[in-house]
Design a protein around this motif. Structure first.
Motif, PDB file in Angstrom:
ATOM      1  N   LYS A 198       0.842  -1.201   0.000  1.00 39.50           N
ATOM      2  CA  LYS A 198       0.000   0.000   0.000  1.00 39.50           C
ATOM      3  C   LYS A 198       0.881   1.256   0.000  1.00 39.50           C
ATOM      4  O   LYS A 198       0.648   2.196  -0.760  1.00 39.50           O
ATOM      5  CB  LYS A 198      -0.910  -0.034   1.226  1.00 39.50           C
ATOM      6  N   MET A 199       1.916   1.258   0.847  1.00 35.33           N
ATOM      7  CA  MET A 199       2.827   2.400   0.915  1.00 35.33           C
ATOM      8  C   MET A 199       3.602   2.552  -0.396  1.00 35.33           C
ATOM      9  O   MET A 199       3.809   3.669  -0.867  1.00 35.33           O
ATOM     10  CB  MET A 199       3.782   2.249   2.095  1.00 35.33           C
ATOM     11  N   ALA A 200       4.034   1.420  -0.964  1.00 31.83           N
ATOM     12  CA  ALA A 200       4.794   1.469  -2.207  1.00 31.83           C
ATOM     13  C   ALA A 200       3.965   2.083  -3.328  1.00 31.83           C
ATOM     14  O   ALA A 200       4.467   2.886  -4.119  1.00 31.83           O
ATOM     15  CB  ALA A 200       5.261   0.062  -2.588  1.00 31.83           C
ATOM     16  N   THR A 201       2.681   1.722  -3.372  1.00 29.76           N
ATOM     17  CA  THR A 201       1.795   2.256  -4.398  1.00 29.76           C
ATOM     18  C   THR A 201       1.511   3.736  -4.174  1.00 29.76           C
ATOM     19  O   THR A 201       1.599   4.546  -5.102  1.00 29.76           O
ATOM     20  CB  THR A 201       0.468   1.472  -4.416  1.00 29.76           C
ATOM     21  N   GLU A 202       1.170   4.091  -2.947  1.00 33.05           N
ATOM     22  CA  GLU A 202       0.779   5.469  -2.645  1.00 33.05           C
ATOM     23  C   GLU A 202       1.957   6.445  -2.631  1.00 33.05           C
ATOM     24  O   GLU A 202       1.797   7.608  -2.974  1.00 33.05           O
ATOM     25  CB  GLU A 202       0.056   5.528  -1.300  1.00 33.05           C
ATOM     26  N   PHE A 203       3.123   5.968  -2.204  1.00 33.53           N
ATOM     27  CA  PHE A 203       4.252   6.873  -2.005  1.00 33.53           C
ATOM     28  C   PHE A 203       5.473   6.526  -2.856  1.00 33.53           C
ATOM     29  O   PHE A 203       6.551   7.066  -2.632  1.00 33.53           O
ATOM     30  CB  PHE A 203       4.653   6.893  -0.523  1.00 33.53           C
ATOM     31  N   ASP A 204       5.315   5.619  -3.822  1.00 35.68           N
ATOM     32  CA  ASP A 204       6.397   5.256  -4.739  1.00 35.68           C
ATOM     33  C   ASP A 204       7.660   4.821  -3.983  1.00 35.68           C
ATOM     34  O   ASP A 204       8.744   5.365  -4.187  1.00 35.68           O
ATOM     35  CB  ASP A 204       6.696   6.426  -5.680  1.00 35.68           C
ATOM     36  N   MET A 205       7.500   3.842  -3.083  1.00 37.09           N
ATOM     37  CA  MET A 205       8.615   3.349  -2.274  1.00 37.09           C
ATOM     38  C   MET A 205       9.078   1.976  -2.745  1.00 37.09           C
ATOM     39  O   MET A 205       8.307   1.220  -3.312  1.00 37.09           O
ATOM     40  CB  MET A 205       8.188   3.220  -0.810  1.00 37.09           C
ATOM     41  N   THR A 206      10.330   1.684  -2.466  1.00 37.45           N
ATOM     42  CA  THR A 206      10.841   0.333  -2.682  1.00 37.45           C
ATOM     43  C   THR A 206      10.872  -0.372  -1.329  1.00 37.45           C
ATOM     44  O   THR A 206      11.035   0.272  -0.281  1.00 37.45           O
ATOM     45  CB  THR A 206      12.258   0.350  -3.289  1.00 37.45           C
TER      46      THR A 206
ATOM     47  N   PHE B  48       4.565  16.880   6.408  1.00 34.02           N
ATOM     48  CA  PHE B  48       3.511  15.908   6.111  1.00 34.02           C
ATOM     49  C   PHE B  48       3.469  14.780   7.137  1.00 34.02           C
ATOM     50  O   PHE B  48       2.763  13.788   6.943  1.00 34.02           O
ATOM     51  CB  PHE B  48       3.721  15.314   4.720  1.00 34.02           C
ATOM     52  N   ALA B  49       4.183  14.910   8.232  1.00 34.16           N
ATOM     53  CA  ALA B  49       4.272  13.829   9.224  1.00 34.16           C
ATOM     54  C   ALA B  49       2.913  13.459   9.796  1.00 34.16           C
ATOM     55  O   ALA B  49       2.598  12.272   9.942  1.00 34.16           O
ATOM     56  CB  ALA B  49       5.242  14.212  10.342  1.00 34.16           C
ATOM     57  N   GLY B  50       2.084  14.443  10.137  1.00 36.54           N
ATOM     58  CA  GLY B  50       0.778  14.167  10.740  1.00 36.54           C
ATOM     59  C   GLY B  50      -0.127  13.342   9.845  1.00 36.54           C
ATOM     60  O   GLY B  50      -0.589  12.261  10.230  1.00 36.54           O
ATOM     61  N   PRO B  51      -0.398  13.798   8.616  1.00 40.42           N
ATOM     62  CA  PRO B  51      -1.252  13.017   7.716  1.00 40.42           C
ATOM     63  C   PRO B  51      -0.658  11.652   7.371  1.00 40.42           C
ATOM     64  O   PRO B  51      -1.385  10.663   7.274  1.00 40.42           O
ATOM     65  CB  PRO B  51      -1.356  13.893   6.467  1.00 40.42           C
ATOM     66  N   LEU B  52       0.662  11.597   7.209  1.00 41.92           N
ATOM     67  CA  LEU B  52       1.310  10.321   6.907  1.00 41.92           C
ATOM     68  C   LEU B  52       1.154   9.344   8.071  1.00 41.92           C
ATOM     69  O   LEU B  52       0.834   8.170   7.877  1.00 41.92           O
ATOM     70  CB  LEU B  52       2.792  10.540   6.585  1.00 41.92           C
ATOM     71  N   GLU B  53       1.359   9.837   9.292  1.00 41.69           N
ATOM     72  CA  GLU B  53       1.219   8.985  10.474  1.00 41.69           C
ATOM     73  C   GLU B  53      -0.206   8.438  10.590  1.00 41.69           C
ATOM     74  O   GLU B  53      -0.402   7.263  10.887  1.00 41.69           O
ATOM     75  CB  GLU B  53       1.594   9.752  11.734  1.00 41.69           C
ATOM     76  N   GLU B  54      -1.204   9.275  10.340  1.00 40.85           N
ATOM     77  CA  GLU B  54      -2.595   8.824  10.401  1.00 40.85           C
ATOM     78  C   GLU B  54      -2.869   7.731   9.382  1.00 40.85           C
ATOM     79  O   GLU B  54      -3.505   6.718   9.693  1.00 40.85           O
ATOM     80  CB  GLU B  54      -3.547  10.000  10.144  1.00 40.85           C
ATOM     81  N   LYS B  55      -2.382   7.910   8.169  1.00 37.69           N
ATOM     82  CA  LYS B  55      -2.613   6.923   7.104  1.00 37.69           C
ATOM     83  C   LYS B  55      -1.919   5.603   7.426  1.00 37.69           C
ATOM     84  O   LYS B  55      -2.501   4.529   7.264  1.00 37.69           O
ATOM     85  CB  LYS B  55      -2.119   7.475   5.769  1.00 37.69           C
ATOM     86  N   VAL B  56      -0.682   5.668   7.889  1.00 38.86           N
ATOM     87  CA  VAL B  56       0.067   4.452   8.219  1.00 38.86           C
ATOM     88  C   VAL B  56      -0.589   3.741   9.401  1.00 38.86           C
ATOM     89  O   VAL B  56      -0.750   2.516   9.384  1.00 38.86           O
ATOM     90  CB  VAL B  56       1.551   4.772   8.503  1.00 38.86           C
ATOM     91  N   ALA B  57      -0.999   4.476  10.419  1.00 44.68           N
ATOM     92  CA  ALA B  57      -1.658   3.870  11.582  1.00 44.68           C
ATOM     93  C   ALA B  57      -2.950   3.170  11.168  1.00 44.68           C
ATOM     94  O   ALA B  57      -3.248   2.061  11.638  1.00 44.68           O
ATOM     95  CB  ALA B  57      -1.941   4.924  12.650  1.00 44.68           C
ATOM     96  N   ARG B  58      -3.696   3.794  10.285  1.00 50.04           N
ATOM     97  CA  ARG B  58      -4.943   3.199   9.795  1.00 50.04           C
ATOM     98  C   ARG B  58      -4.652   1.891   9.042  1.00 50.04           C
ATOM     99  O   ARG B  58      -5.328   0.885   9.236  1.00 50.04           O
ATOM    100  CB  ARG B  58      -5.664   4.204   8.895  1.00 50.04           C
TER     101      ARG B  58
END
Length: 94
Positions: free
Chosen positions: A27-35, A74-84
């Protein structure tokens, strides 16, 4: 020191926990272009400006994310999304 640190309890056997961790990573890789890459029970992920690990332990998963200066806003919104996502794939799967 991590900018975002989330611990999610779970009741999953190790293989199911790894499957859940992979879903979070996908999910993170798709949303945030991560390896992503596994090293034992630790999943590492990165992209320019963001890096972290998702470590599986007995009955819990720990994610730590380090953000460079430009991403700290962007730490706040990112943290909320990852926690969810952690709750969705670990706690709800139990």
């Amino acid at each position: 020191m991590a900018d975002i640190s989330i611990t999610q309890e779970h009741q999953l056997p190790l293989q199911q926990a790894k499957d859940a961790a992979q879903k979070v990573a996908d999910k993170m890789a798709t949303e945030f272009d991560m390896t992503t890459q596994w090293d034992g029970d630790i999943l590492s992920f990165k992209r320019s400006g963001v890096a972290g690990t998702l470590a599986l332990r007995d009955k819990e998963a720990q994610i730590d994310i380090t953000l460079d200066f430009l991403f700290k806003a962007f730490a706040g919104p990112l943290e909320e999304k990852v926690a969810r996502n952690m709750k969705k794939y670990f706690a709800d799967a139990a």
